[in-house]
Design an enzyme around this catalytic site. Structure first.
Site, mmCIF file in Angstrom:
data_model
loop_
_atom_site.group_PDB
_atom_site.id
_atom_site.type_symbol
_atom_site.label_atom_id
_atom_site.label_comp_id
_atom_site.label_asym_id
_atom_site.label_seq_id
_atom_site.Cartn_x
_atom_site.Cartn_y
_atom_site.Cartn_z
ATOM 1 N N SER A 168 0.839 -1.197 0.000
ATOM 2 C CA SER A 168 0.000 0.000 0.000
ATOM 3 C C SER A 168 0.882 1.258 0.000
ATOM 4 C CB SER A 168 -0.978 -0.040 1.176
ATOM 5 O OG SER A 168 -1.973 0.944 1.037
ATOM 6 N N HIS A 222 -4.323 -1.692 -4.153
ATOM 7 C CA HIS A 222 -5.671 -2.161 -3.779
ATOM 8 C C HIS A 222 -6.639 -2.058 -4.950
ATOM 9 C CE1 HIS A 222 -4.117 -2.129 0.266
ATOM 10 N NE2 HIS A 222 -4.073 -0.811 0.348
#
Length: 264
Positions: free
Chosen positions: A121, A155
């Site tokens: 991330s 994501h």
């Protein structure tokens, strides 16, 4: 990593095993978590040590928000690692703290000396020129460290609102072309070149996002998941004895220097 690893898939060690495997020259890799993006969140730190504490490695973490009470020689400690693993959270907060403390310079030195840099991330996007962060509450382009050329969006499946912003930002020239990855997908770069795409689960996707809307789907190699998650009995006993006999965390003069290695 677009997502995954010990914070998102604690039951699936495939990506974390893959990260450790990149430190091929180290029989017992030294791996350091930088949980800065989560504000040095205790949950992330605990899960890291729960995951790697019984592995055939030497894990540690650095809490930059607690340096006042727990000082650490940052350059010496980070350059002594085989792997630096950056957790997820706020990309804007992560980079602001790193730059204030000079970690942007230290991490480039570590990278150029052959330390494996990994993360998920925010901890994945930070290495690129640009990422698509939600630090402001909504997806928006944000500059990164620029070690790797191009942009990165994470994501892709779990937070689908990021990808349209990434595509639009590439189309209007705000950010350069780059990559997007599902949770459970990792992109391996050797130097600045993409060398491999891997996944911890089947049916995962990654994209190379080019100019003028041109996109290429990158097929990940599915990583094998071992039958057991943990060290050999010999490594487990070594770590137990070491934990009982270690008097305290190493100081600057106790840190072992890393072996010189060739950059790939």
């Amino acid at each position: 990593m677009g997502g995954g690893g010990f914070t998102m898939e604690p039951e699936n060690p495939a990506l974390d095993d893959y990260v450790l495997g990149l430190a091929q020259d180290a029989p017992l890799p030294r791996i350091c978590l930088l949980p800065t993006a989560s504000g040095d969140g205790e949950a992330q730190i605990r899960q890291f040590h729960a995951t790697f504490g019984s592995r055939s490695c030497e894990p540690m973490h650095i809490s930059l928000f607690r340096l006042g009470s727990h000082p650490v020689p940052l350059r010496e400690t980070l350059l002594a690692q085989d792997v630096i693993y950056v957790g997820g959270g706020s990309m804007l907060g992560l980079l602001a703290v790193w730059r204030a403390l000079g970690l942007d310079v230290i991490l480039r030195e570590a990278w150029e000396s052959g330390v494996v840099l990994a993360g998920l991330s925010a901890g994945a996007m930070c290495w690129f020129e640009w990422g698509i962060t939600k630090s402001l509450g909504h997806p928006a382009p944000s500059p990164g460290l620029g070690f790797l050329p191009g942009s990165m969006s994470v994501h892709m499946d779990g937070e689908p609102a990021r990808l349209p912003i990434c595509r639009q930002s590439i189309a209007d020239g705000t950010i350069p072309p780059g990559y997007a990855a599902d949770d459970g997908v990792a992109l391996l770069f050797r130097g600045t070149e993409l060398a491999e795409v891997v996944a911890s689960r089947p049916n995962r996707k990654a994209l190379r996002l080019g100019p003028d809307g041109v996109e290429e789907q990158l097929e990940p190699r599915l990583l094998a998941t071992p039958d057991r998650f943990g060290p050999t009995p010999e490594i487990a006993e070594y770590r137990r004895v070491r934990a009982l006999t270690a008097p305290q965390a190493p100081t600057a003069h106790q840190l072992r220097p890393r072996r010189p290695r060739r950059r790939p």
